[in-house]
Write a protein that holds these residues in place. Structure first.
Motif, PDB file in Angstrom:
ATOM      1  N   THR A   1       0.815  -1.223   0.000  1.00 45.07           N
ATOM      2  CA  THR A   1       0.000   0.000   0.000  1.00 45.07           C
ATOM      3  C   THR A   1       0.845   1.269   0.000  1.00 45.07           C
ATOM      4  OG1 THR A   1      -0.148  -0.075   2.426  1.00 45.07           O
ATOM      5  CG2 THR A   1      -1.919  -1.139   1.179  1.00 45.07           C
ATOM      6  N   GLY A   2       2.174   1.156  -0.100  1.00 48.12           N
ATOM      7  CA  GLY A   2       3.027   2.338  -0.123  1.00 48.12           C
ATOM      8  C   GLY A   2       4.487   1.956  -0.099  1.00 48.12           C
ATOM      9  N   LYS A   3       5.355   2.931  -0.321  1.00 51.04           N
ATOM     10  CA  LYS A   3       6.791   2.658  -0.304  1.00 51.04           C
ATOM     11  C   LYS A   3       7.266   2.289   1.089  1.00 51.04           C
ATOM     12  CE  LYS A   3       8.853   2.607  -3.365  1.00 51.04           C
ATOM     13  NZ  LYS A   3       8.961   1.498  -4.341  1.00 51.04           N
ATOM     14  N   LEU A   4       6.627   2.868   2.128  1.00 48.61           N
ATOM     15  CA  LEU A   4       6.935   2.507   3.511  1.00 48.61           C
ATOM     16  C   LEU A   4       5.620   2.348   4.264  1.00 48.61           C
ATOM     17  CD1 LEU A   4       8.811   2.053   5.928  1.00 48.61           C
ATOM     18  CD2 LEU A   4       8.835   4.545   6.272  1.00 48.61           C
ATOM     19  N   VAL A   5       5.382   1.138   4.723  1.00 43.74           N
ATOM     20  CA  VAL A   5       4.166   0.834   5.473  1.00 43.74           C
ATOM     21  C   VAL A   5       4.583   0.376   6.869  1.00 43.74           C
ATOM     22  CG1 VAL A   5       2.090  -0.582   5.599  1.00 43.74           C
ATOM     23  CG2 VAL A   5       2.980   0.134   3.367  1.00 43.74           C
ATOM     24  N   VAL A   6       4.110   1.104   7.885  1.00 43.27           N
ATOM     25  CA  VAL A   6       4.421   0.759   9.266  1.00 43.27           C
ATOM     26  C   VAL A   6       3.124   0.410   9.980  1.00 43.27           C
ATOM     27  CG1 VAL A   6       5.418   1.535  11.442  1.00 43.27           C
ATOM     28  CG2 VAL A   6       6.408   2.312   9.267  1.00 43.27           C
ATOM     29  N   GLU A   7       3.059  -0.797  10.502  1.00 38.62           N
ATOM     30  CA  GLU A   7       1.884  -1.224  11.251  1.00 38.62           C
ATOM     31  C   GLU A   7       2.274  -1.365  12.711  1.00 38.62           C
ATOM     32  OE1 GLU A   7      -0.662  -5.280  11.502  1.00 38.62           O
ATOM     33  OE2 GLU A   7      -0.721  -4.274   9.534  1.00 38.62           O
ATOM     34  N   GLY A   8       1.700  -0.490  13.553  1.00 36.58           N
ATOM     35  CA  GLY A   8       2.042  -0.513  14.963  1.00 36.58           C
ATOM     36  C   GLY A   8       0.822  -0.400  15.841  1.00 36.58           C
ATOM     37  N   ALA A   9       1.060   0.015  17.078  1.00 30.32           N
ATOM     38  CA  ALA A   9      -0.028   0.161  18.030  1.00 30.32           C
ATOM     39  C   ALA A   9      -0.620   1.566  17.947  1.00 30.32           C
ATOM     40  CB  ALA A   9       0.482  -0.112  19.442  1.00 30.32           C
ATOM     41  N   ALA A  10      -1.822   1.730  18.495  1.00 30.24           N
ATOM     42  CA  ALA A  10      -2.478   3.035  18.517  1.00 30.24           C
ATOM     43  C   ALA A  10      -1.655   4.014  19.347  1.00 30.24           C
ATOM     44  CB  ALA A  10      -3.888   2.907  19.084  1.00 30.24           C
ATOM     45  N   TYR A  11      -1.672   5.287  18.934  1.00 28.47           N
ATOM     46  CA  TYR A  11      -0.914   6.310  19.646  1.00 28.47           C
ATOM     47  C   TYR A  11      -1.482   6.519  21.039  1.00 28.47           C
ATOM     48  CZ  TYR A  11       1.146  10.761  20.976  1.00 28.47           C
ATOM     49  OH  TYR A  11       1.816  11.740  21.647  1.00 28.47           O
ATOM     50  N   SER A  12      -0.575   6.719  22.000  1.00 28.81           N
ATOM     51  CA  SER A  12      -0.971   6.989  23.377  1.00 28.81           C
ATOM     52  C   SER A  12      -0.279   8.256  23.843  1.00 28.81           C
ATOM     53  CB  SER A  12      -0.589   5.812  24.285  1.00 28.81           C
ATOM     54  OG  SER A  12      -0.803   6.141  25.643  1.00 28.81           O
ATOM     55  N   ILE A  13      -0.965   9.073  24.638  1.00 25.77           N
ATOM     56  CA  ILE A  13      -0.384  10.326  25.117  1.00 25.77           C
ATOM     57  C   ILE A  13       0.573  10.088  26.274  1.00 25.77           C
ATOM     58  CG2 ILE A  13      -2.378  11.674  24.381  1.00 25.77           C
ATOM     59  CD1 ILE A  13      -3.331  11.678  27.292  1.00 25.77           C
ATOM     60  N   SER A  14       0.687   8.852  26.742  1.00 27.27           N
ATOM     61  CA  SER A  14       1.594   8.537  27.843  1.00 27.27           C
ATOM     62  C   SER A  14       3.031   8.463  27.338  1.00 27.27           C
ATOM     63  CB  SER A  14       1.193   7.219  28.497  1.00 27.27           C
ATOM     64  OG  SER A  14       1.272   6.164  27.560  1.00 27.27           O
ATOM     65  N   SER A  15       3.966   8.163  28.236  1.00 28.25           N
ATOM     66  CA  SER A  15       5.392   8.013  27.902  1.00 28.25           C
ATOM     67  C   SER A  15       5.946   9.272  27.254  1.00 28.25           C
ATOM     68  CB  SER A  15       5.620   6.801  26.997  1.00 28.25           C
ATOM     69  OG  SER A  15       5.165   5.622  27.609  1.00 28.25           O
ATOM     70  N   SER A  16       5.600  10.437  27.810  1.00 25.78           N
ATOM     71  CA  SER A  16       6.071  11.733  27.314  1.00 25.78           C
ATOM     72  C   SER A  16       5.644  11.989  25.875  1.00 25.78           C
ATOM     73  CB  SER A  16       7.603  11.836  27.434  1.00 25.78           C
ATOM     74  OG  SER A  16       8.015  11.741  28.779  1.00 25.78           O
ATOM     75  N   GLY A  17       4.593  11.314  25.429  1.00 23.24           N
ATOM     76  CA  GLY A  17       4.107  11.524  24.074  1.00 23.24           C
ATOM     77  C   GLY A  17       4.851  10.742  23.018  1.00 23.24           C
ATOM     78  N   GLN A  18       5.812   9.915  23.415  1.00 28.13           N
ATOM     79  CA  GLN A  18       6.567   9.134  22.437  1.00 28.13           C
ATOM     80  C   GLN A  18       5.657   8.121  21.754  1.00 28.13           C
ATOM     81  OE1 GLN A  18      10.330   7.533  23.932  1.00 28.13           O
ATOM     82  NE2 GLN A  18      10.207   8.959  25.655  1.00 28.13           N
ATOM     83  N   SER A  19       5.849   7.988  20.447  1.00 28.15           N
ATOM     84  CA  SER A  19       5.060   7.027  19.681  1.00 28.15           C
ATOM     85  C   SER A  19       5.716   5.656  19.800  1.00 28.15           C
ATOM     86  CB  SER A  19       4.974   7.468  18.213  1.00 28.15           C
ATOM     87  OG  SER A  19       4.203   6.551  17.471  1.00 28.15           O
ATOM     88  N   LEU A  20       5.452   4.977  20.920  1.00 28.99           N
ATOM     89  CA  LEU A  20       6.111   3.700  21.178  1.00 28.99           C
ATOM     90  C   LEU A  20       5.686   2.617  20.195  1.00 28.99           C
ATOM     91  CD1 LEU A  20       5.926   3.641  25.084  1.00 28.99           C
ATOM     92  CD2 LEU A  20       7.771   4.465  23.620  1.00 28.99           C
ATOM     93  N   GLY A  21       4.482   2.718  19.660  1.00 25.96           N
ATOM     94  CA  GLY A  21       4.015   1.710  18.719  1.00 25.96           C
ATOM     95  C   GLY A  21       4.066   2.173  17.286  1.00 25.96           C
ATOM     96  N   GLY A  22       4.705   3.334  17.036  1.00 25.93           N
ATOM     97  CA  GLY A  22       4.763   3.862  15.676  1.00 25.93           C
ATOM     98  C   GLY A  22       6.154   4.364  15.333  1.00 25.93           C
ATOM     99  N   ILE A  23       6.241   5.584  14.779  1.00 22.01           N
ATOM    100  CA  ILE A  23       7.516   6.168  14.383  1.00 22.01           C
ATOM    101  C   ILE A  23       7.837   7.327  15.322  1.00 22.01           C
ATOM    102  CG2 ILE A  23       8.764   7.361  12.538  1.00 22.01           C
ATOM    103  CD1 ILE A  23       6.975   5.931  10.545  1.00 22.01           C
TER     104      ILE A  23
END
Length: 298
Positions: free
Chosen positions: A201-223
């Protein structure tokens, strides 16, 4: 006893030579009294031995296991097709290998693979079939001599049966005794998928977890885009740019609050590139401050 035979002798040995005794030995020595060698048979083992220091240079058992002496370690070739080299480096096409395995590749191309290492797999013709690969392993516990797989890279078939098309899949070992899990794929079109088995579906496809506002806002399940350190009040942090070819770029980056050196106060800066030359700097057209205030053109 010696056989009185030499080069040009009038008594050539034209038949077979038999030594019929227990543990027979045939010693070979030249006329200059150089280091003699022995051919020895002891039980089911045939060996070549250096007489002066009783060192066995090579031995071969009845089971076709060949052992080559390598000064304090042995290289073993056995009937399973395995070769064991406990110490030293191995060179293929090179006489002075500088690493554990050094290969001097000839000229070749990507079509015939003559200048590469070929890992073949007899099967895997359907889409999604994983083929040959390379696996990495190391000790999993200091108190154990056992090795545990840590990751691997394999070939994979992307196209249908009877057609070409393939890519690479990357595996890592979970923190358990489970099998390795696929983490990334590069498919036949060069598309990259992370956390997914498909990148169609694209040149770069990242499948991770839903974004959470915890952990200082870090996207632990994404980029998570970040710099190594905070640059100070009002400084830009990591960003992503958009454009075509070598032309100018629009971009989005993080930005620290201009009134504080506190790196936790992060906002967003939006850049455009309106110049007719790609060498010109981009321009910050909009900013969302860390407190949610928006500035456009200022």
């Amino acid at each position: 006893p010696y056989l009185p035979l030499s080069a040009g002798s009038g008594y050539p040995l034209t038949g077979d030579l038999y030594i019929n005794k227990s543990a027979p030995v045939l010693r070979l020595n030249d006329t200059n009294n150089n280091v003699p060698y022995e051919l020895r048979v002891d039980g089911t083992t045939f060996s070549i031995k250096e007489v002066s220091n009783s060192r066995t240079l090579m031995s071969m058992t009845a089971g076709a296991v060949i052992t080559l002496d390598s000064f304090a370690s042995n290289t073993v070739i056995n009937t399973t097709g395995a070769m064991v080299v406990p110490n030293g480096n191995v060179g293929i096409g090179v006489t002075g290998p500088a690493s554990k395995l050094t290969i001097d590749a000839p000229a070749g191309n990507f079509a015939n693979g003559a200048n590469a290492i070929s890992l073949n797999y007899d099967g895997g013709s359907s889409p999604g079939d994983v083929g040959g690969g390379i696996v990495f392993s190391q000790k999993w516990w200091s108190a154990s001599a056992g090795q545990q797989v840590t990751g691997g890279i394999y070939g994979i078939k992307n196209a249908g049966n009877g057609t070409f098309g393939g890519g690479l899949v990357f595996y890592t070992q979970p923190n358990s005794a489970a099998n390795m899990a696929q983490r990334m794929i590069i498919d036949t079109d060069g598309d990259v998928g992370i956390g997914t088995t498909s990148a169609n579906t694209g040149k770069l496809v990242v499948e991770g977890a839903a974004y959470s506002i915890s952990s200082s806002g870090q996207s632990l399940g994404g980029i998570d885009l970040r710099t190594a350190a905070n640059g100070g009040a009002g400084s830009y942090s990591a960003g992503i740019s958009f454009g075509g070819g070598s032309s100018g770029r629009a971009a989005i980056s993080g930005v620290m609050s201009p009134a504080s050196t506190d790196g936790d106060r992060q906002g967003l800066a939006f850049f455009t590139h309106g110049s007719g030359t790609g060498a010109a700097d981009s321009f910050e057209a909009m900013r969302i401050q860390s407190d949610g205030n928006v500035g456009i053109g200022t």
